[in-house]
Each structure stands twice: as structure tokens, then as C-alpha cells.
Design a protein around this motif. Structure first.
Motif, PDB file in Angstrom:
ATOM      1  N   SER A   1       0.851  -1.189   0.000  1.00  0.00           N
ATOM      2  CA  SER A   1       0.000   0.000   0.000  1.00  0.00           C
ATOM      3  C   SER A   1       0.886   1.236   0.000  1.00  0.00           C
ATOM      4  CB  SER A   1      -0.903   0.030   1.241  1.00  0.00           C
ATOM      5  OG  SER A   1      -1.895  -0.971   1.196  1.00  0.00           O
ATOM      6  N   ASP A   2       0.479   2.262  -0.720  1.00  0.00           N
ATOM      7  CA  ASP A   2       1.363   3.429  -0.854  1.00  0.00           C
ATOM      8  C   ASP A   2       1.420   4.286   0.409  1.00  0.00           C
ATOM      9  OD1 ASP A   2      -1.133   4.608  -1.004  1.00  0.00           O
ATOM     10  OD2 ASP A   2      -0.580   5.990  -2.599  1.00  0.00           O
ATOM     11  N   ASP A   3       0.611   3.940   1.414  1.00  0.00           N
ATOM     12  CA  ASP A   3       0.651   4.694   2.669  1.00  0.00           C
ATOM     13  C   ASP A   3       1.185   3.858   3.828  1.00  0.00           C
ATOM     14  OD1 ASP A   3      -1.506   2.983   2.869  1.00  0.00           O
ATOM     15  OD2 ASP A   3      -2.934   4.504   3.542  1.00  0.00           O
TER      16      ASP A   3
ATOM     17  N   GLU B   1       4.672   1.207   5.181  1.00  0.00           N
ATOM     18  CA  GLU B   1       5.979   0.597   4.983  1.00  0.00           C
ATOM     19  C   GLU B   1       6.127  -0.662   5.842  1.00  0.00           C
ATOM     20  OE1 GLU B   1       8.845   3.622   5.829  1.00  0.00           O
ATOM     21  OE2 GLU B   1       8.434   4.743   3.977  1.00  0.00           O
TER      22      GLU B   1
ATOM     23  N   LYS C   1      -5.196   6.841  -8.151  1.00  0.00           N
ATOM     24  CA  LYS C   1      -3.939   6.101  -8.224  1.00  0.00           C
ATOM     25  C   LYS C   1      -3.912   5.294  -9.519  1.00  0.00           C
ATOM     26  CE  LYS C   1      -3.866   5.557  -3.190  1.00  0.00           C
ATOM     27  NZ  LYS C   1      -3.916   4.590  -2.070  1.00  0.00           N
TER      28      LYS C   1
ATOM     29  N   TRP D   1       0.996  -0.090 -11.665  1.00  0.00           N
ATOM     30  CA  TRP D   1       2.418   0.055 -11.961  1.00  0.00           C
ATOM     31  C   TRP D   1       2.714  -0.055 -13.456  1.00  0.00           C
ATOM     32  CZ3 TRP D   1       6.100   1.699  -8.680  1.00  0.00           C
ATOM     33  CH2 TRP D   1       5.788   1.721  -7.320  1.00  0.00           C
TER      34      TRP D   1
ATOM     35  N   TYR E   1       2.564  10.966  -8.815  1.00  0.00           N
ATOM     36  CA  TYR E   1       3.384  11.077  -7.616  1.00  0.00           C
ATOM     37  C   TYR E   1       2.793  12.096  -6.654  1.00  0.00           C
ATOM     38  CZ  TYR E   1       6.967   8.376 -10.005  1.00  0.00           C
ATOM     39  OH  TYR E   1       7.638   7.381 -10.660  1.00  0.00           O
TER      40      TYR E   1
ATOM     41  N   MET F   1       6.632  10.376  -3.804  1.00  0.00           N
ATOM     42  CA  MET F   1       6.172   9.001  -3.603  1.00  0.00           C
ATOM     43  C   MET F   1       5.151   8.641  -4.682  1.00  0.00           C
ATOM     44  SD  MET F   1       7.606   7.834  -0.759  1.00  0.00           S
ATOM     45  CE  MET F   1       6.505   6.590  -0.086  1.00  0.00           C
TER      46      MET F   1
ATOM     47  N   LEU G   1       1.880   7.389  -6.421  1.00  0.00           N
ATOM     48  CA  LEU G   1       0.475   7.144  -6.082  1.00  0.00           C
ATOM     49  C   LEU G   1       0.065   5.870  -6.825  1.00  0.00           C
ATOM     50  CD1 LEU G   1      -1.027  10.735  -6.190  1.00  0.00           C
ATOM     51  CD2 LEU G   1      -1.257   9.139  -4.286  1.00  0.00           C
ATOM     52  N   ALA G   2       0.427   4.750  -6.231  1.00  0.00           N
ATOM     53  CA  ALA G   2       0.329   3.475  -6.942  1.00  0.00           C
ATOM     54  C   ALA G   2      -0.610   2.502  -6.249  1.00  0.00           C
ATOM     55  CB  ALA G   2       1.709   2.843  -7.055  1.00  0.00           C
TER      56      ALA G   2
END
Length: 283
Positions: free
Chosen positions: A12-14, A16, A45, A48, A56, A67, A69-70
Motif C-alpha cells: 500500500s502506498d501509505d 511501509e 492512483k 504500476w 506522484y 512518492m 500514487l500506486a
């Protein structure tokens, strides 16, 4: 039944929170089952492999300057879950799901995605409308308080009437999290919430209870007790529980005590899912 059915990872892009670390932490906490539900939010979003390129956002503190937005990197996602299932077999059950942040104009993209991969579980969530976000107030900015509540639930009704490849409706009253004016009159939206819940039940779907309410300092559960009460009275039985975790400290948060509250409210079971079918566990 200690499970967590709303978990975000590095896919998820939010978040880690590394996927294998989630598995290790869940085992250490004594969980029996987890389900990964990383974000897909078409409209704001991109995938890929999108031919138009990546979008981004500016990175926050401790992040790179920009970052992507994927959406989820689907092949890598399912390959990694498969590997973790094999490596941790006998220690914990691992299910593969996603959180679909659907908008009415993006339904076709989710239909295509759902048909392409083997899912155990799908959360249908409303995170934005007309590509306008709630968290930053963009959606609410041009509307009165009454207007944005009604528009939020109208969008949700359209989605559950139109899209059927999901398991549960996620954090149903999410809009209230971003309402700076406090509690909104439930009576004003009661009729449309009733229609939403009736549609969900008739379609053989369910709702989730999302324990992020505790870390956001909300005064009620998510969804609120009035919604949960209405769901039960209408005959709703399918209910899952998840932390909506994005970090290690979120995983499993307040799940045992929230299950106890569900039992006190009259719910008899909680669900897990296997290949999009609910499995009931007595509370």
C-alpha cells in the motif's frame, strides 16, 4: 477467535510495514489467521504498468521527496503471499484480499481486477468521491455538512447496488472521522443507511467493524453502534473485524475487547473468509 482482517503492508502506498514482519508479529501475538487487504484506489492512483505513467505525491517526513500514487503491484503481491503461506504453514493461516476504494465511475476497473486474480476476501470502501479526498477536506469543501453526508451515503448505495464482487463494506461511516464539527444526526441519514444495509444483506454480503476508531480517538465504534444495531435487527450476520493497520503498533489493536462488545450487542458470531465465502466462528 483472534484474527485481523484489515491489514496494510509495503504494497500500500501509505504503509511501509513489511509483509513478512506482519506475519511474524501476528504469530507472536497469538493470532490464528490474518488477511492482507492492501489498497487499490482507481481514479486517484494508477497501476504500476499503466501506459500513461505513474502519478506522484510529495513525500512526508522520513519519506523520499516524491512518492508514487500506486495501486498494489499485483503479481508481486500474490507471489509473496503464496511464499509466506508455504513458509509459515501450521503457524498461522494467511488469506489474500484487497481493499477496493471504489467510486461509481471506476467500477469497470475493479470488475477487471477481480476477474484476474484468486481472492479470499474483498473490502469495499468509499475513500473518495469524484476523485476528491475526504482526509484533506477537498470533497467536503464546496458542500454543506448535510450535503456531504448525504452524498457520501448516496455513493455507497449506488456501489452496493451495482458492484457485487466484494465481501464486506468497510468502515461504513468513514466520513464521520473527518467531520470536525463532532457528531452528526443519525436520524438525518437513517433511511439511506437502512437501504444500504438491506442491500448488503440481500446480496449475501457483510460489514466490517474497524478498530482504528480507538487510535483516532473517536467517541464511538466504526461503524457506530446505531449502524451495528440496525444491521443486526435487519438480520445481518456476516461481520468481520480488522485493525486497519499500517504500522506494527496498529496490528490487532483492541480486537479482543471489540469482539466482546459485539457479543454484548447481541452478535453471535464473527466471520473469516475462504475463496470469497464466509466462515462463521461463535463468539
Amino acid at each position: 477467535m483472534f484474527v485481523d482482517y484489515h491489514i496494510h503492508t509495503e504494497f500500500s502506498d501509505d504503509s511501509e510495514y513489511e509483509m513478512e514482519q506482519v506475519v511474524k508479529d501476528a504469530i507472536a501475538m497469538g493470532m490464528e489467521e490474518i488477511c492482507f487487504t492492501d489498497h487499490v484506489d482507481y481514479g486517484i492512483k494508477r497501476d504500476w504498468d499503466d501506459e500513461s505513467g505513474m502519478l506522484y505525491r510529495r513525500g512526508g517526513k522520513g519519506e523520499p521527496e516524491f512518492m508514487p500514487l500506486a495501486n498494489v503491484d499485483y503479481p508481486r503481491y500474490f507471489e509473496k503471499i503464496s511464499r509466506l503461506r508455504k513458509n509459515y504453514e501450521g503457524q498461522i493461516r494467511i488469506k489474500q484480499g484487497m481493499e477496493f476504494g471504489i467510486q461509481s465511475h471506476t467500477i469497470a476497473e475493479y470488475e477487471k481486477l477481480f476477474s484476474g486474480y484468486p481472492f479470499d476476501f474483498i473490502i469495499l470502501s468509499v475513500h473518495q468521491i469524484e476523485n476528491k479526498e475526504f482526509w484533506n477536506g477537498e470533497f467536503q469543501r464546496e458542500l454543506t455538512r448535510s450535503e456531504y453526508y448525504r452524498k457520501y451515503y448516496s455513493e455507497m448505495l449506488t456501489l452496493v447496488e451495482t458492484f457485487h464482487n466484494y465481501s464486506v463494506l468497510g468502515h461504513m461511516d468513514l466520513i464521520s472521522r473527518y467531520d470536525k464539527e463532532g457528531e452528526f444526526s443519525f436520524e438525518e441519514v437513517r433511511p439511506i443507511i437502512r437501504r444500504i444495509l438491506q442491500t448488503v444483506i440481500e446480496d449475501g454480503k457483510g460489514i466490517e467493524i474497524n478498530t482504528s476508531c480507538y487510535r483516532y480517538g473517536l467517541t464511538d465504534l466504526t461503524p457506530g453502534r446505531e449502524i451495528l444495531k440496525m444491521y443486526r435487527e435487519l438480520g445481518g450476520r456476516i461481520i468481520t473485524i480488522g485493525s486497519d493497520s499500517h504500522k506494527r503498533e496498529h496490528l490487532g489493536d483492541h480486537i479482543p475487547e471489540t469482539l466482546a462488545q459485539l457479543k454484548e450487542m447481541g452478535f453471535e458470531s464473527v466471520c473469516t473468509f475462504d475463496r470469497m465465502q464466509p466462515v462463521f466462528h461463535q463468539l
